[in-house]
Design a protein around this motif. Structure first.
Motif, mmCIF file in Angstrom:
data_model
loop_
_atom_site.group_PDB
_atom_site.id
_atom_site.type_symbol
_atom_site.label_atom_id
_atom_site.label_comp_id
_atom_site.label_asym_id
_atom_site.label_seq_id
_atom_site.Cartn_x
_atom_site.Cartn_y
_atom_site.Cartn_z
ATOM 1 N N LEU A 181 0.822 -1.207 0.000
ATOM 2 C CA LEU A 181 0.000 0.000 0.000
ATOM 3 C C LEU A 181 0.860 1.262 0.000
ATOM 4 O O LEU A 181 0.513 2.267 -0.638
ATOM 5 C CB LEU A 181 -0.937 -0.009 1.201
ATOM 6 N N LYS A 182 1.981 1.224 0.701
ATOM 7 C CA LYS A 182 2.895 2.380 0.699
ATOM 8 C C LYS A 182 3.440 2.626 -0.702
ATOM 9 O O LYS A 182 3.530 3.767 -1.168
ATOM 10 C CB LYS A 182 4.046 2.139 1.675
ATOM 11 N N LYS A 183 3.802 1.544 -1.399
ATOM 12 C CA LYS A 183 4.318 1.688 -2.761
ATOM 13 C C LYS A 183 3.233 2.214 -3.699
ATOM 14 O O LYS A 183 3.512 3.001 -4.615
ATOM 15 C CB LYS A 183 4.852 0.347 -3.260
ATOM 16 N N GLU A 184 1.983 1.783 -3.470
ATOM 17 C CA GLU A 184 0.893 2.272 -4.308
ATOM 18 C C GLU A 184 0.700 3.776 -4.140
ATOM 19 O O GLU A 184 0.408 4.489 -5.106
ATOM 20 C CB GLU A 184 -0.407 1.539 -3.950
ATOM 21 N N ILE A 185 0.878 4.271 -2.919
ATOM 22 C CA ILE A 185 0.722 5.700 -2.670
ATOM 23 C C ILE A 185 1.818 6.498 -3.369
ATOM 24 O O ILE A 185 1.578 7.529 -3.993
ATOM 25 C CB ILE A 185 0.711 5.981 -1.156
ATOM 26 N N PHE A 186 3.050 6.021 -3.285
ATOM 27 C CA PHE A 186 4.184 6.765 -3.825
ATOM 28 C C PHE A 186 4.368 6.596 -5.325
ATOM 29 O O PHE A 186 4.902 7.481 -5.996
ATOM 30 C CB PHE A 186 5.475 6.353 -3.109
ATOM 31 N N PHE A 187 3.936 5.438 -5.869
ATOM 32 C CA PHE A 187 4.229 5.166 -7.282
ATOM 33 C C PHE A 187 2.977 4.898 -8.102
ATOM 34 O O PHE A 187 3.002 4.110 -9.040
ATOM 35 C CB PHE A 187 5.169 3.956 -7.388
ATOM 36 N N ARG A 188 1.878 5.562 -7.760
ATOM 37 C CA ARG A 188 0.649 5.372 -8.522
ATOM 38 C C ARG A 188 0.799 5.982 -9.911
ATOM 39 O O ARG A 188 1.283 7.114 -10.070
ATOM 40 C CB ARG A 188 -0.534 6.005 -7.795
ATOM 41 N N ARG A 189 0.369 5.239 -10.933
ATOM 42 C CA ARG A 189 0.530 5.689 -12.319
ATOM 43 C C ARG A 189 -0.801 6.025 -12.986
ATOM 44 O O ARG A 189 -0.811 6.410 -14.155
ATOM 45 C CB ARG A 189 1.255 4.606 -13.120
ATOM 46 N N SER A 217 -8.843 16.096 -11.977
ATOM 47 C CA SER A 217 -8.227 17.285 -11.401
ATOM 48 C C SER A 217 -9.137 17.983 -10.392
ATOM 49 O O SER A 217 -8.691 18.865 -9.654
ATOM 50 C CB SER A 217 -7.857 18.276 -12.506
ATOM 51 N N VAL A 218 -10.410 17.562 -10.324
ATOM 52 C CA VAL A 218 -11.359 18.180 -9.393
ATOM 53 C C VAL A 218 -11.557 17.325 -8.147
ATOM 54 O O VAL A 218 -11.353 17.785 -7.024
ATOM 55 C CB VAL A 218 -12.724 18.427 -10.084
ATOM 56 N N CYS A 219 -11.942 16.048 -8.331
ATOM 57 C CA CYS A 219 -12.311 15.210 -7.185
ATOM 58 C C CYS A 219 -11.252 14.172 -6.822
ATOM 59 O O CYS A 219 -11.322 13.561 -5.757
ATOM 60 C CB CYS A 219 -13.632 14.501 -7.444
ATOM 61 N N GLY A 220 -10.277 13.935 -7.693
ATOM 62 C CA GLY A 220 -9.214 12.992 -7.382
ATOM 63 C C GLY A 220 -9.512 11.545 -7.707
ATOM 64 O O GLY A 220 -8.702 10.667 -7.418
ATOM 65 N N LYS A 221 -10.667 11.268 -8.323
ATOM 66 C CA LYS A 221 -10.980 9.892 -8.711
ATOM 67 C C LYS A 221 -10.081 9.449 -9.865
ATOM 68 O O LYS A 221 -9.585 10.263 -10.640
ATOM 69 C CB LYS A 221 -12.439 9.777 -9.150
ATOM 70 N N VAL A 222 -9.906 8.110 -9.958
ATOM 71 C CA VAL A 222 -9.131 7.558 -11.069
ATOM 72 C C VAL A 222 -9.925 7.711 -12.363
ATOM 73 O O VAL A 222 -11.105 7.366 -12.431
ATOM 74 C CB VAL A 222 -8.813 6.064 -10.817
ATOM 75 N N LEU A 223 -9.273 8.264 -13.389
ATOM 76 C CA LEU A 223 -9.921 8.438 -14.683
ATOM 77 C C LEU A 223 -9.832 7.151 -15.492
ATOM 78 O O LEU A 223 -8.801 6.482 -15.500
ATOM 79 C CB LEU A 223 -9.255 9.582 -15.459
ATOM 80 N N ASP A 244 -10.583 12.745 -19.943
ATOM 81 C CA ASP A 244 -9.367 13.550 -19.978
ATOM 82 C C ASP A 244 -9.467 14.664 -18.937
ATOM 83 O O ASP A 244 -10.325 15.545 -19.056
ATOM 84 C CB ASP A 244 -9.177 14.142 -21.374
ATOM 85 N N ARG A 245 -8.625 14.615 -17.934
ATOM 86 C CA ARG A 245 -8.481 15.626 -16.875
ATOM 87 C C ARG A 245 -9.646 15.666 -15.894
ATOM 88 O O ARG A 245 -9.447 15.703 -14.692
ATOM 89 C CB ARG A 245 -8.272 17.030 -17.455
ATOM 90 N N VAL A 246 -10.890 15.679 -16.344
ATOM 91 C CA VAL A 246 -12.048 15.813 -15.463
ATOM 92 C C VAL A 246 -13.005 14.651 -15.699
ATOM 93 O O VAL A 246 -13.329 14.330 -16.854
ATOM 94 C CB VAL A 246 -12.782 17.153 -15.703
ATOM 95 N N CYS A 247 -13.452 14.025 -14.603
ATOM 96 C CA CYS A 247 -14.358 12.876 -14.729
ATOM 97 C C CYS A 247 -15.759 13.343 -15.126
ATOM 98 O O CYS A 247 -16.092 14.524 -15.047
ATOM 99 C CB CYS A 247 -14.412 12.092 -13.419
ATOM 100 N N MET A 248 -16.597 12.400 -15.520
ATOM 101 C CA MET A 248 -17.935 12.727 -16.002
ATOM 102 C C MET A 248 -18.795 13.328 -14.895
ATOM 103 O O MET A 248 -19.609 14.220 -15.137
ATOM 104 C CB MET A 248 -18.605 11.472 -16.568
ATOM 105 N N SER A 249 -18.623 12.860 -13.650
ATOM 106 C CA SER A 249 -19.427 13.389 -12.537
ATOM 107 C C SER A 249 -19.150 14.867 -12.315
ATOM 108 O O SER A 249 -20.066 15.666 -12.110
ATOM 109 C CB SER A 249 -19.123 12.605 -11.254
ATOM 110 N N CYS A 250 -17.876 15.246 -12.354
ATOM 111 C CA CYS A 250 -17.513 16.641 -12.118
ATOM 112 C C CYS A 250 -17.881 17.523 -13.307
ATOM 113 O O CYS A 250 -18.112 18.721 -13.148
ATOM 114 C CB CYS A 250 -16.023 16.764 -11.805
ATOM 115 N N ARG A 251 -17.940 16.932 -14.488
ATOM 116 C CA ARG A 251 -18.356 17.708 -15.651
ATOM 117 C C ARG A 251 -19.842 18.053 -15.570
ATOM 118 O O ARG A 251 -20.259 19.160 -15.932
ATOM 119 C CB ARG A 251 -18.095 16.922 -16.935
#
Length: 277
Positions: A71-79, A84-90, A94-101
């Protein structure tokens, strides 16, 4: 003369007996506390638990060493790419998820940083922590929060932490508040400043509200009495980190951020343990 002598002897004896009784009660209290602390200490050292992630037997902590390292490696090396608004995985956006749009609920939050997604084994971990009272998870979560903050600020000074306050009656009903417990652990282990600037005047649990009620709850949060004392002593902090356990719609953290910004806090970042995606 004899009556006076017997009276003095009686007072002396009663005083000595009272002193002995008080001393005995104090000794019993000390002995009880020693036994209580000893039981907690021994149960922490020698009790076996199952890892919430892999199910292996581990001692003293709810997550085994191997899973903690993963879990520590996942935090530091997430790809993954994140909204850019809510932090969810896209996924494909592109840049902004559908919910935030479609509905930007987090408009008063300058940055949102969820650590885990609310799915699979993470759901079980939240249930154990919040519903079953598995408070040993607090220590694990505080480590994950500190690692995430260390990554976000990259060696810079980490601002003060502001916990999202519980609704009225939660502590009376459950005996503890998870977010407050988490913030206390972070302060105790890492020395980060924790400011209790907000109060929650709602008596209804957030999870029992529908989407419309969640999005119209800005009046539930107000500045606490602590805010005015802190403002008088040290001034208003220019930047804070709002801490919550789970972000569902984002209405709660956005309401808290709105109150803080109306109080002249310039920047409000949000860090949550989990986010529903």
């Amino acid at each position: 003369m004899e009556k006076y002598t017997f009276w003095k002897i009686g007072i002396k004896l009663s005083t000595e007996i009272t002193y002995q009784v008080v001393l005995l009660l104090c000794m019993l209290r000390i002995f009880y506390n020693i036994l209580k602390f000893g039981n907690v200490f021994l149960s922490f050292i020698f009790s076996s638990e199952t890892c919430v992630r892999c199910g292996k037997v581990c001692f003293g902590m709810p997550v085994c060493d191997e899973c903690r390292d993963i879990l520590k490696k996942e935090i530091f090396f997430r790809r993954e790419r994140f909204c850019s608004v809510c932090g969810k995985v896209l996924l494909s956006e592109d840049r902004v998820c559908m919910s935030c749009r479609s509905r930007n609920v987090l408009k008063n939050c300058d940055g949102v940083y969820p650590i885990f997604s609310y799915r699979l084994w993470n759901k079980n971990m939240v249930f154990d922590w919040k519903m079953n009272g598995r408070r040993s998870l607090t220590e694990f979560f505080s480590d994950m929060v500190y690692l995430t903050l260390h990554k976000i600020y990259e060696g810079k000074r980490i601002p003060a932490i502001v916990p999202v306050p519980p609704h009225k009656g939660k502590i009376r009903r459950k005996g503890w508040d998870q977010v407050e417990d988490l913030c206390f652990s972070i302060h105790r282990k890492y020395g980060l400043s924790v400011l209790y600037l907000l109060d929650n005047y709602s008596s209804e649990q957030q999870k029992k509200k529908n989407l419309k009620k969640r999005l119209s709850k800005s009046a539930s949060f107000r500045l606490s009495l602590n805010f005015y004392g802190i403002k008088k002593r040290n001034g208003i902090p220019k930047e804070v980190i709002l801490i919550d356990d789970v972000i569902t719609t984002g209405a709660t953290v956005n309401s808290c951020a709105t109150v803080l910004k109306n109080a002249e806090v310039i920047k409000v970042n949000v860090l949550s343990l989990f986010i529903v995606d």
